[in-house]
Design a protein around this motif. Structure first.
Motif, mmCIF file in Angstrom:
data_model
loop_
_atom_site.group_PDB
_atom_site.id
_atom_site.type_symbol
_atom_site.label_atom_id
_atom_site.label_comp_id
_atom_site.label_asym_id
_atom_site.label_seq_id
_atom_site.Cartn_x
_atom_site.Cartn_y
_atom_site.Cartn_z
ATOM 1 N N ILE A 37 3.684 17.765 41.542
ATOM 2 C CA ILE A 37 4.083 19.122 41.908
ATOM 3 C C ILE A 37 2.962 19.811 42.681
ATOM 4 N N ARG A 38 1.718 19.640 42.247
ATOM 5 C CA ARG A 38 0.577 20.259 42.927
ATOM 6 C C ARG A 38 0.482 19.785 44.372
ATOM 7 N N ARG A 39 0.569 18.464 44.566
ATOM 8 C CA ARG A 39 0.477 17.917 45.926
ATOM 9 C C ARG A 39 1.641 18.392 46.796
ATOM 10 N N THR A 40 2.835 18.409 46.231
ATOM 11 C CA THR A 40 4.012 18.824 46.994
ATOM 12 C C THR A 40 3.930 20.299 47.379
ATOM 13 N N VAL B 286 -3.723 25.345 45.972
ATOM 14 C CA VAL B 286 -3.125 25.080 44.664
ATOM 15 C C VAL B 286 -4.124 24.201 43.917
ATOM 16 N N GLY B 287 -4.866 24.810 43.008
ATOM 17 C CA GLY B 287 -5.935 24.098 42.313
ATOM 18 C C GLY B 287 -5.437 23.200 41.209
ATOM 19 N N GLU B 288 -4.429 23.649 40.493
ATOM 20 C CA GLU B 288 -3.946 22.893 39.342
ATOM 21 C C GLU B 288 -2.524 23.313 39.039
ATOM 22 N N VAL B 289 -1.763 22.395 38.451
ATOM 23 C CA VAL B 289 -0.437 22.707 37.935
ATOM 24 C C VAL B 289 -0.380 22.180 36.517
ATOM 25 N N ARG B 290 0.148 22.986 35.626
ATOM 26 C CA ARG B 290 0.356 22.571 34.237
ATOM 27 C C ARG B 290 1.833 22.673 33.935
ATOM 28 N N THR B 291 2.362 21.677 33.267
ATOM 29 C CA THR B 291 3.774 21.671 32.926
ATOM 30 C C THR B 291 3.958 21.828 31.427
ATOM 31 N N SER B 292 5.105 22.367 31.047
ATOM 32 C CA SER B 292 5.450 22.454 29.635
ATOM 33 C C SER B 292 5.784 21.046 29.146
ATOM 34 N N PRO B 293 5.728 20.809 27.837
ATOM 35 C CA PRO B 293 6.015 19.462 27.326
ATOM 36 C C PRO B 293 7.384 18.917 27.735
ATOM 37 N N THR C 274 3.450 25.780 35.789
ATOM 38 C CA THR C 274 2.603 26.916 36.146
ATOM 39 C C THR C 274 1.580 26.435 37.156
ATOM 40 N N ALA C 275 1.619 27.014 38.342
ATOM 41 C CA ALA C 275 0.693 26.645 39.417
ATOM 42 C C ALA C 275 -0.434 27.661 39.458
#
Length: 138
Positions: free
Chosen positions: A23-26, A48-55, A61-62
């Motif tokens: 997702i971050r790269r896209t 876009v430094g980081e993306v975190r996803t819910s389980p 969250t970007a």
């Protein structure tokens, strides 16, 4: 459902990490190419430094930062305004079963790194570090 005996810690799973990086790269590619139909967003250079996803991979969250750190609020507003279009672009280019709902937050890691450097540069901290090095040599 059985508990995965190989994944006992509370951190993100390998799948979460892999999907978050995809997702971050896209998102980075879409924003860099200016594929969004919002001239205000296309004028901004956003990292876009980081993306975190819910389980369950339903929410991503970007963590973003505009170039130079200027106009943070405007960048978040522009991204939120174009969330649907960014989500559609994400769905077209990734092979995810469900395209996650996108959320955007300012990436604070650069500010934290600057603060850490500032703390290490203080004379008192340098003195403590030098004392520790002398203690290790004995």
């Amino acid at each position: 459902m059985a508990k995965n005996r190989f994944h006992d810690h509370d951190g993100p799973s390998q799948r979460q990490l892999r999907v978050a990086e995809l997702i971050r790269r896209t998102l980075s590619d879409v924003l860099a190419r200016g594929d969004v139909h919002d001239p205000e967003l296309n004028r901004m250079s956003i990292t876009v430094g980081e993306v975190r996803t819910s389980p369950d991979l339903k929410i991503a969250t970007a963590y973003v930062l505009p170039l130079g750190g200027q106009g943070k609020d405007e960048a978040i507003q522009a991204l939120a305004r174009n969330k649907g279009e960014l989500r559609r672009a994400l769905g077209k280019t990734t092979n995810l079963k469900f395209t996650p709902d996108l959320r955007f937050q300012i990436d604070e890691t650069f500010d934290q790194m600057d603060e850490t450097r500032r703390l290490f540069a203080q004379e008192q901290v340098q003195r403590d570090l030098d004392e520790d090095e002398l203690g290790d040599e004995e």
